[in-house]
Design an enzyme around this catalytic site. Structure first.
Site, PDB file in Angstrom:
ATOM      1  N   ASN A 106      -6.255  -2.959   2.439  1.00 42.20           N
ATOM      2  CA  ASN A 106      -5.991  -4.119   2.836  1.00 42.20           C
ATOM      3  C   ASN A 106      -7.363  -4.865   3.107  1.00 42.20           C
ATOM      4  O   ASN A 106      -8.245  -4.187   3.626  1.00 42.20           O
ATOM      5  CB  ASN A 106      -5.035  -4.549   3.946  1.00 42.20           C
ATOM      6  CG  ASN A 106      -3.849  -4.341   3.839  1.00 42.20           C
ATOM      7  OD1 ASN A 106      -3.254  -4.344   2.840  1.00 42.20           O
ATOM      8  ND2 ASN A 106      -2.940  -4.470   4.899  1.00 42.20           N
ATOM      9  N   ARG A 165       0.899  -1.241   0.026  1.00 45.10           N
ATOM     10  CA  ARG A 165       0.158   0.095   0.134  1.00 45.10           C
ATOM     11  C   ARG A 165       0.697   1.114  -0.025  1.00 45.10           C
ATOM     12  O   ARG A 165       0.531   2.388  -0.554  1.00 45.10           O
ATOM     13  CB  ARG A 165      -1.004   0.028   1.194  1.00 45.10           C
ATOM     14  CG  ARG A 165      -1.910  -1.032   1.194  1.00 45.10           C
ATOM     15  CD  ARG A 165      -2.642  -1.122   2.344  1.00 45.10           C
ATOM     16  NE  ARG A 165      -2.002  -1.356   3.686  1.00 45.10           N
ATOM     17  CZ  ARG A 165      -2.188  -1.073   4.555  1.00 45.10           C
ATOM     18  NH1 ARG A 165      -3.508  -0.359   5.149  1.00 45.10           N
ATOM     19  NH2 ARG A 165      -1.465  -1.208   5.658  1.00 45.10           N
TER      20      ARG A 165
END
Length: 93
Positions: free
Chosen positions: A40, A21
């Site tokens: 996530n 990320r």
């Protein structure tokens, strides 16, 4: 070709716990003029939502599929839509 779009991509593979990320955010900022987030999911995938020009979002999608990403990407599924707005920058959620 530079119409404003919304890209939602689901990235599967070994993409959690490896900085995926963070690197996705860094790539979005490097491309510029892309807002959205990387998140996530409980099933091990990462969801990426990006809004900006079709060219910029396409660059991010290409990187998700074939770039030098952390971890291992086994596949990416995406949908294209009209932008909804509401993002000031690109965030990690």
């Amino acid at each position: 070709m530079n119409e404003e779009v919304r890209l939602t991509a689901w990235v599967r593979g070994c993409v959690q716990g490896v900085g995926f990320r963070w690197f996705t955010r860094a790539k979005a900022l490097e491309i510029g003029e892309v807002s959205g987030f990387a998140l996530n999911l409980d099933d091990g995938r990462v969801q990426v939502v990006a809004e900006g020009s079709r060219a910029s979002c396409g660059q991010l999608l290409d990187w998700l599929r074939e770039g030098d990403t952390p971890g291992r990407v086994d596949g990416v599924t995406e949908i294209w839509d009209t932008p909804r707005g509401g993002y000031e920058s690109f965030a990690i959620r």
